[in-house]
Motif scaffolding. Structure first.
Motif, mmCIF file in Angstrom:
data_model
loop_
_atom_site.group_PDB
_atom_site.id
_atom_site.type_symbol
_atom_site.label_atom_id
_atom_site.label_comp_id
_atom_site.label_asym_id
_atom_site.label_seq_id
_atom_site.Cartn_x
_atom_site.Cartn_y
_atom_site.Cartn_z
ATOM 1 N N THR A 17 7.659 21.809 -3.173
ATOM 2 C CA THR A 17 6.490 20.801 -3.063
ATOM 3 C C THR A 17 6.229 19.785 -5.257
ATOM 4 O O THR A 17 6.601 21.131 -5.181
ATOM 5 N N LEU A 18 6.475 18.737 -4.366
ATOM 6 C CA LEU A 18 6.172 18.719 -6.033
ATOM 7 C C LEU A 18 5.338 17.902 -6.205
ATOM 8 O O LEU A 18 4.139 17.195 -5.959
ATOM 9 N N PRO A 19 5.033 18.345 -7.708
ATOM 10 C CA PRO A 19 3.803 17.836 -8.282
ATOM 11 C C PRO A 19 3.902 16.548 -8.645
ATOM 12 O O PRO A 19 2.446 16.288 -9.630
ATOM 13 N N GLU A 20 4.680 16.299 -8.848
ATOM 14 C CA GLU A 20 4.351 14.367 -9.234
ATOM 15 C C GLU A 20 4.577 13.388 -8.420
ATOM 16 O O GLU A 20 5.875 13.760 -7.776
ATOM 17 N N THR A 21 4.469 12.958 -8.968
ATOM 18 C CA THR A 21 4.858 11.289 -7.892
ATOM 19 C C THR A 21 6.201 10.478 -8.258
ATOM 20 O O THR A 21 6.400 9.627 -7.877
ATOM 21 N N ALA A 72 17.415 22.650 13.003
ATOM 22 C CA ALA A 72 17.748 22.024 11.598
ATOM 23 C C ALA A 72 17.224 20.861 10.921
ATOM 24 O O ALA A 72 16.352 20.326 11.557
ATOM 25 N N ILE A 73 16.647 21.034 9.311
ATOM 26 C CA ILE A 73 15.579 19.735 8.741
ATOM 27 C C ILE A 73 15.757 19.205 7.452
ATOM 28 O O ILE A 73 16.530 19.446 6.657
ATOM 29 N N LEU A 74 15.874 17.772 7.805
ATOM 30 C CA LEU A 74 16.124 17.245 7.649
ATOM 31 C C LEU A 74 15.181 16.530 6.337
ATOM 32 O O LEU A 74 14.115 16.213 6.602
ATOM 33 N N ARG A 75 14.768 16.892 4.659
ATOM 34 C CA ARG A 75 13.836 16.818 3.972
ATOM 35 C C ARG A 75 14.512 14.834 3.732
ATOM 36 O O ARG A 75 15.427 14.735 2.530
ATOM 37 N N VAL A 76 13.621 14.202 3.405
ATOM 38 C CA VAL A 76 13.441 12.541 3.209
ATOM 39 C C VAL A 76 12.737 12.183 2.155
ATOM 40 O O VAL A 76 10.782 12.659 2.852
ATOM 41 N N VAL A 77 12.884 11.625 1.239
ATOM 42 C CA VAL A 77 12.022 10.954 0.302
ATOM 43 C C VAL A 77 12.547 9.409 0.313
ATOM 44 O O VAL A 77 13.131 9.070 0.002
ATOM 45 N N GLN A 100 0.941 -1.309 -0.064
ATOM 46 C CA GLN A 100 0.049 0.166 0.088
ATOM 47 C C GLN A 100 0.242 1.340 0.147
ATOM 48 O O GLN A 100 1.973 1.349 0.376
ATOM 49 N N SER A 101 0.075 1.967 -0.582
ATOM 50 C CA SER A 101 1.681 3.222 -0.856
ATOM 51 C C SER A 101 0.426 4.134 0.231
ATOM 52 O O SER A 101 0.511 4.514 0.906
ATOM 53 N N PHE A 102 2.818 4.831 0.773
ATOM 54 C CA PHE A 102 2.471 5.829 1.956
ATOM 55 C C PHE A 102 1.254 7.338 0.840
ATOM 56 O O PHE A 102 2.344 7.654 -0.135
ATOM 57 N N VAL A 103 0.893 7.999 1.909
ATOM 58 C CA VAL A 103 0.564 9.662 1.285
ATOM 59 C C VAL A 103 0.539 10.557 2.388
ATOM 60 O O VAL A 103 0.847 9.796 3.397
ATOM 61 N N LEU A 104 0.683 11.674 2.063
ATOM 62 C CA LEU A 104 1.079 12.607 3.643
ATOM 63 C C LEU A 104 -0.663 13.404 2.725
ATOM 64 O O LEU A 104 -1.000 13.494 2.869
ATOM 65 N N ALA A 105 -1.130 13.326 4.225
ATOM 66 C CA ALA A 105 -2.826 13.858 4.386
ATOM 67 C C ALA A 105 -2.392 14.353 6.406
ATOM 68 O O ALA A 105 -1.948 13.911 6.628
ATOM 69 N N GLY A 149 8.824 13.739 3.740
ATOM 70 C CA GLY A 149 8.994 14.155 5.128
ATOM 71 C C GLY A 149 10.170 15.153 5.578
ATOM 72 O O GLY A 149 10.648 15.168 4.821
ATOM 73 N N GLU A 150 10.125 15.675 6.003
ATOM 74 C CA GLU A 150 10.796 16.724 6.469
ATOM 75 C C GLU A 150 10.920 16.557 8.738
ATOM 76 O O GLU A 150 9.750 17.078 8.645
ATOM 77 N N VAL A 151 12.176 16.058 9.070
ATOM 78 C CA VAL A 151 12.498 15.659 10.181
ATOM 79 C C VAL A 151 13.088 17.068 10.665
ATOM 80 O O VAL A 151 14.223 17.601 10.702
ATOM 81 N N GLU A 152 12.354 17.656 12.280
ATOM 82 C CA GLU A 152 12.934 18.859 12.566
ATOM 83 C C GLU A 152 13.810 18.118 14.371
ATOM 84 O O GLU A 152 13.411 17.832 14.322
ATOM 85 N N SER A 153 15.014 19.434 13.849
ATOM 86 C CA SER A 153 15.116 18.953 14.856
ATOM 87 C C SER A 153 14.796 20.185 16.186
ATOM 88 O O SER A 153 13.649 21.318 15.963
#
Length: 208
Positions: free
Chosen positions: A117-121, A161-166, A2-7, A179-183
């Motif tokens: 923001t990414l308009p595509e998957t 510090a903010i780590l952007r993870v895909v 199952q796909s993950f989505v940000l919601a 997701g973005e991981v913030e310290s």
């Protein structure tokens, strides 16, 4: 899978005359990567470092700092009991051992994934081919790509510090989660900042 989505989920409740009973239940902690804990996952090295405040300007050796962050991520994840993932240094070694065919794992074509923001998957080439090849070396399908660590102000003299993870499905060349991981906020730069970001990254997978 199952796909993950940000919601964002909003609960709507009907108003009532009586006050709802109080409970001691703790708020639910969201762990969007929890179901990946027991799978074989490739965690790439952190690709980029950006800074917009004085915290990031205190890093004399950017490459060494990102390598240290990779180590902190591995340490935080393994401390939570994750044993089946391949982390930054291991993935980098594999790419160098196969350098005739593979791109250096620290130099992926991931610029387009930075801070927007990414308009595509779909994962674009050449990144899709690079990820597929390197993930295939480890016999895996899914990869976590820490795209960028950036520093931002959070008020007078305070920054984070903010780590952007895909997360990428390498076989389908699809982005499954971002997701973005913030310290925690801090006033001074120290090695503990990388460890703090790594710990919050691990929080998305398993509890301490």
């Amino acid at each position: 899978m199952q796909s993950f989505v940000l919601a964002a989920c909003v609960a709507l409740g009907a108003a009532c005359a009586s006050k709802p009973p109080e409970t001691d239940a703790s708020p639910t902690v969201m762990r969007p990567l929890e179901r990946m804990a027991g799978q074989q996952i490739v965690v790439f090295p952190v690709q980029y470092l950006a800074s917009t405040d004085t915290l990031g300007q205190q890093i004399p050796n950017r490459a060494a700092y990102l390598a240290a962050l990779d180590d902190q991520i591995e340490a935080a994840m393994t401390a939570r009991g994750i044993k089946s993932w391949a982390f930054g240094r291991e993935v980098e070694r594999a790419s160098k051992l196969n350098s005739i065919l593979m791109t250096d794992a620290r130099s992926l074509s991931a610029e387009w994934l930075r801070g927007r923001t990414l308009p595509e998957t779909s994962v674009r080439d050449p990144l899709a081919q690079q990820v597929r090849g390197l993930v295939g070396l480890k016999g895996s399908r899914y990869a976590l790509l820490p795209v960028e660590l950036r520093f931002q102000n959070r008020g007078p003299g305070t920054g984070v510090a903010i780590l952007r993870v895909v997360m990428i499905d390498s076989r389908m060349a699809l982005i499954k989660w971002i997701g973005e991981v913030e310290s925690d906020p801090t006033r001074t730069f120290s090695p503990a900042l990388a460890a703090n970001v790594a710990a919050h990254f691990a929080d998305l997978v398993l509890a301490p």
